[in-house]
Design an enzyme around this catalytic site. Structure first.
Site, PDB file in Angstrom:
ATOM      1  N   TYR A  20      -2.583  -2.005  10.401  1.00  0.00           N
ATOM      2  CA  TYR A  20      -2.633  -2.129   8.937  1.00  0.00           C
ATOM      3  C   TYR A  20      -1.326  -1.639   8.305  1.00  0.00           C
ATOM      4  O   TYR A  20      -0.739  -2.314   7.455  1.00  0.00           O
ATOM      5  CB  TYR A  20      -3.820  -1.332   8.396  1.00  0.00           C
ATOM      6  CG  TYR A  20      -3.974  -1.449   6.897  1.00  0.00           C
ATOM      7  CD1 TYR A  20      -4.489  -2.603   6.326  1.00  0.00           C
ATOM      8  CD2 TYR A  20      -3.590  -0.408   6.056  1.00  0.00           C
ATOM      9  CE1 TYR A  20      -4.628  -2.722   4.936  1.00  0.00           C
ATOM     10  CE2 TYR A  20      -3.722  -0.510   4.675  1.00  0.00           C
ATOM     11  CZ  TYR A  20      -4.251  -1.667   4.125  1.00  0.00           C
ATOM     12  OH  TYR A  20      -4.390  -1.786   2.758  1.00  0.00           O
TER      13      TYR A  20
ATOM     14  N   SER B  13       0.849  -1.196   0.000  1.00  0.00           N
ATOM     15  CA  SER B  13       0.000   0.000   0.000  1.00  0.00           C
ATOM     16  C   SER B  13       0.877   1.236   0.000  1.00  0.00           C
ATOM     17  O   SER B  13       2.037   1.188   0.423  1.00  0.00           O
ATOM     18  CB  SER B  13      -0.877  -0.012   1.256  1.00  0.00           C
ATOM     19  OG  SER B  13      -1.543   1.218   1.400  1.00  0.00           O
TER      20      SER B  13
HETATM   21  N1  LIG Z   1      -8.618  -0.771  -1.592  1.00  0.00           N
HETATM   22  C1  LIG Z   1      -7.545   0.000  -1.471  1.00  0.00           C
HETATM   23  O1  LIG Z   1      -7.608   1.228  -1.664  1.00  0.00           O
HETATM   24  C2  LIG Z   1      -6.246  -0.625  -1.091  1.00  0.00           C
HETATM   25  C3  LIG Z   1      -5.146   0.236  -0.959  1.00  0.00           C
HETATM   26  C4  LIG Z   1      -3.924  -0.324  -0.664  1.00  0.00           C
HETATM   27  C5  LIG Z   1      -3.797  -1.692  -0.522  1.00  0.00           C
HETATM   28  N2  LIG Z   1      -4.891  -2.500  -0.641  1.00  0.00           N
HETATM   29  C6  LIG Z   1      -4.701  -3.948  -0.476  1.00  0.00           C
HETATM   30  O2  LIG Z   1      -5.374  -4.665  -1.497  1.00  0.00           O
HETATM   31  C7  LIG Z   1      -5.647  -5.985  -1.042  1.00  0.00           C
HETATM   32  C8  LIG Z   1      -7.076  -6.366  -1.415  1.00  0.00           C
HETATM   33  O3  LIG Z   1      -7.956  -5.609  -0.631  1.00  0.00           O
HETATM   34  P1  LIG Z   1      -9.309  -4.990  -1.183  1.00  0.00           P
HETATM   35  O4  LIG Z   1      -9.137  -3.532  -1.133  1.00  0.00           O
HETATM   36  O5  LIG Z   1      -9.697  -5.647  -2.446  1.00  0.00           O
HETATM   37  O6  LIG Z   1     -10.271  -5.386   0.004  1.00  0.00           O
HETATM   38  P2  LIG Z   1     -11.595  -6.265   0.081  1.00  0.00           P
HETATM   39  O7  LIG Z   1     -12.554  -5.861  -0.982  1.00  0.00           O
HETATM   40  O8  LIG Z   1     -12.049  -6.150   1.500  1.00  0.00           O
HETATM   41  O9  LIG Z   1     -11.113  -7.743  -0.217  1.00  0.00           O
HETATM   42  C9  LIG Z   1     -10.387  -8.473   0.743  1.00  0.00           C
HETATM   43  C10 LIG Z   1     -10.382  -9.931   0.365  1.00  0.00           C
HETATM   44  O10 LIG Z   1      -9.594 -10.625   1.337  1.00  0.00           O
HETATM   45  C11 LIG Z   1     -10.304 -11.780   1.753  1.00  0.00           C
HETATM   46  N3  LIG Z   1      -9.923 -12.110   3.127  1.00  0.00           N
HETATM   47  C12 LIG Z   1     -10.074 -11.361   4.255  1.00  0.00           C
HETATM   48  N4  LIG Z   1      -9.649 -12.033   5.324  1.00  0.00           N
HETATM   49  C13 LIG Z   1      -9.197 -13.238   4.868  1.00  0.00           C
HETATM   50  C14 LIG Z   1      -8.661 -14.385   5.492  1.00  0.00           C
HETATM   51  N5  LIG Z   1      -8.495 -14.456   6.831  1.00  0.00           N
HETATM   52  N6  LIG Z   1      -8.313 -15.446   4.732  1.00  0.00           N
HETATM   53  C15 LIG Z   1      -8.488 -15.421   3.393  1.00  0.00           C
HETATM   54  N7  LIG Z   1      -8.988 -14.359   2.731  1.00  0.00           N
HETATM   55  C16 LIG Z   1      -9.359 -13.288   3.469  1.00  0.00           C
HETATM   56  C17 LIG Z   1     -11.783 -11.400   1.650  1.00  0.00           C
HETATM   57  O11 LIG Z   1     -12.625 -12.547   1.482  1.00  0.00           O
HETATM   58  P3  LIG Z   1     -13.332 -13.298   2.736  1.00  0.00           P
HETATM   59  O12 LIG Z   1     -13.873 -12.224   3.625  1.00  0.00           O
HETATM   60  O13 LIG Z   1     -14.366 -14.200   2.138  1.00  0.00           O
HETATM   61  O14 LIG Z   1     -12.257 -14.103   3.371  1.00  0.00           O
HETATM   62  C18 LIG Z   1     -11.758 -10.563   0.363  1.00  0.00           C
HETATM   63  O15 LIG Z   1     -11.864 -11.410  -0.766  1.00  0.00           O
HETATM   64  C19 LIG Z   1      -5.381  -5.981   0.463  1.00  0.00           C
HETATM   65  O16 LIG Z   1      -4.136  -6.600   0.705  1.00  0.00           O
HETATM   66  C20 LIG Z   1      -5.300  -4.501   0.805  1.00  0.00           C
HETATM   67  O17 LIG Z   1      -4.467  -4.251   1.908  1.00  0.00           O
HETATM   68  C21 LIG Z   1      -6.108  -1.990  -0.924  1.00  0.00           C
END
Ligand SMILES: NC(=O)c1ccc[n+]([C@@H]2O[C@H](COP(=O)([O-])OP(=O)(O)OC[C@H]3O[C@@H](n4cnc5c(N)ncnc54)[C@H](OP(=O)(O)O)[C@@H]3O)[C@@H](O)[C@H]2O)c1
Length: 363
Positions: free
Chosen positions: A234, A210
């Site tokens: 985080y 991130s």
């Molecule tokens: N969105 C942003 O602006 C942003 C910015 C910087 C970095 N990121 C990074 O991008 C990545 C994806 O996040 P996102 O933004 O797409 O969030 P998201 O929509 O909340 O998706 C998170 C995913 O992780 C899975 N997950 C959560 N806990 C888990 C566990 N214990 N075991 C296995 N899977 C798990 C969830 O599925 P289940 O709940 O079914 O397990 C979901 O599919 C993350 O690493 C986040 O830190 C996002």
């Protein structure tokens, strides 16, 4: 210790648009400082600076036929104007012909994600497997199933992630939940899958970090038992994942594993991360509601991850993120590496801690 940050409550205002404009500039300033702080460099673990990337979209993903791919956290199909980044990665890779497994906790959402990808890309090879990264028993069982399949794995995208809630929570194994999910779970999974990755063709591991991350890891309190703060939990996990990406690349090269390790970040994207994490009343949730234009669509946020995962030009040990608007949005570019993520002592210390806590080894 539990800290509830009352400063995170939304503040009512008579002039929302003026406030939005002011906040947009503030958030932009955060983006500028994240990109230009002293010690930032565009060189990943290789130490070599990379040239800027020409415009690259999902249409540039090379054919992926025959490549076996695992995306953690790939079940967040589009809903309520947002979607998970992992779902978008899985969809784009399935469209390009890859044999995709998405793995996360929620079976029903996983099956629905598979149904939607198949509907979007008829004939595509995609399936769902249950995996709870915050539970080492689940990670071990998953790793054992993959090894028992006898097949190689060509790409592992360590995408899944959670943001903490206001109160500290622990996993079934007793670790702080964000640390357990984002960092320890992915580290253990990668270690357990190393034998199948080594059987893969030009195998790559992509770590998702991130733009926001800590300046340093608190090695005397990695579980934040003494001083829990959801944002720190985080930010630590995202620094940890970048350190691990570079350390894995160095170790792979030194040991001749033949596995390339790359890192990426999505800028700021409209996903479930904030609603499912600190919630819509947190500081992040307030921005999510009030500054929707700041959050790019998940499909665009996923591009930097896809670039790292598939582009022949992406370098082992490289770090990629959006190149538009201070790195917050847009097409993939070379991301700046904060000094904290270049610290080899931190990387080696973290690696040793995770081997001990997860009882896994890359040996
Ligand atoms: N969105 C942003 O602006 C942003 C910015 C910087 C970095 N990121 C990074 O991008 C990545 C994806 O996040 P996102 O933004 O797409 O969030 P998201 O929509 O909340 O998706 C998170 C995913 O992780 C899975 N997950 C959560 N806990 C888990 C566990 N214990 N075991 C296995 N899977 C798990 C969830 O599925 P289940 O709940 O079914 O397990 C979901 O599919 C993350 O690493 C986040 O830190 C996002």
């Amino acid at each position: 210790m539990v800290i509830d940050n009352h400063d995170d409550q939304p503040r009512p205002s008579a002039d929302r648009s003026a406030l939005s404009r002011r906040l947009f500039l503030q958030v932009s300033a955060v983006g500028v400082s994240a990109g230009l702080v002293a010690g930032c460099s565009s060189a990943g673990s290789s130490g070599r600076a990379e040239a800027e990337i020409p415009d690259w979209t999902a249409a540039d993903i090379p054919a992926q036929h025959g490549r076996r791919v695992l995306v953690t956290g790939g079940n967040g199909y589009p809903e309520d104007d947002r979607s998970g980044l992992g779902y978008q990665d899985a969809l784009a890779l399935a469209r390009a012909g890859a044999d995709v497994t998405i793995a996360s906790r929620n079976q029903a959402r996983g099956e629905e994600a598979v149904r939607r990808i198949r509907a979007d890309a008829p004939g595509s090879k995609v399936r769902f497997e249950r995996l709870d990264l915050s539970n080492l028993t689940s990670v071990r069982a998953f790793g054992a199933r993959m090894r028992a399949s006898g097949q190689g794995l060509d790409m592992l995208i360590n995408n899944a992630g959670v943001m903490g809630r206001f109160h500290r929570r622990v996993s079934v194994d007793g670790f702080e939940r964000v640390f357990a999910t984002n960092t320890l779970g992915h580290f253990a999974l990668t270690a357990l899958l190393l034998p199948v990755l080594r059987k893969g063709r030009e195998p790559r591991v992509v770590w998702v970090s991130s733009m926001r991350m800590s300046d340093a890891l608190p090695f005397d309190d990695l579980q934040l038992e003494r001083n829990y703060d959801y944002a720190a939990a985080y930010d630590n996990s995202k620094l940890a994942n970048l350190l691990l990406a570079f350390e894995l690349e160095r170790r792979s090269k030194a040991s001749g594993w033949g596995v390339s390790s790359l890192a990426s970040h999505p800028g700021v994207a409209r996903t479930n991360l904030i609603p499912d994490g600190p919630g819509l009343n947190s500081r992040e949730g307030w921005r999510f509601r009030m500054l929707p234009f700041l959050f790019q669509p998940a499909a665009q946020g996923a591009l930097a991850i896809l670039y790292a995962a598939t582009s022949p030009q992406a370098m082992a040990g490289g770090y990629y993120g959006p190149k538009g608007f201070q790195g917050l949005r847009g097409l993939p570019g070379v991301a700046s590496v904060p000094a904290a993520a270049q610290d080899r002592w931190s990387a080696a210390t973290l690696w040793a801690s995770l081997e001990r806590l997860g009882q896994v080894s890359f040996g």
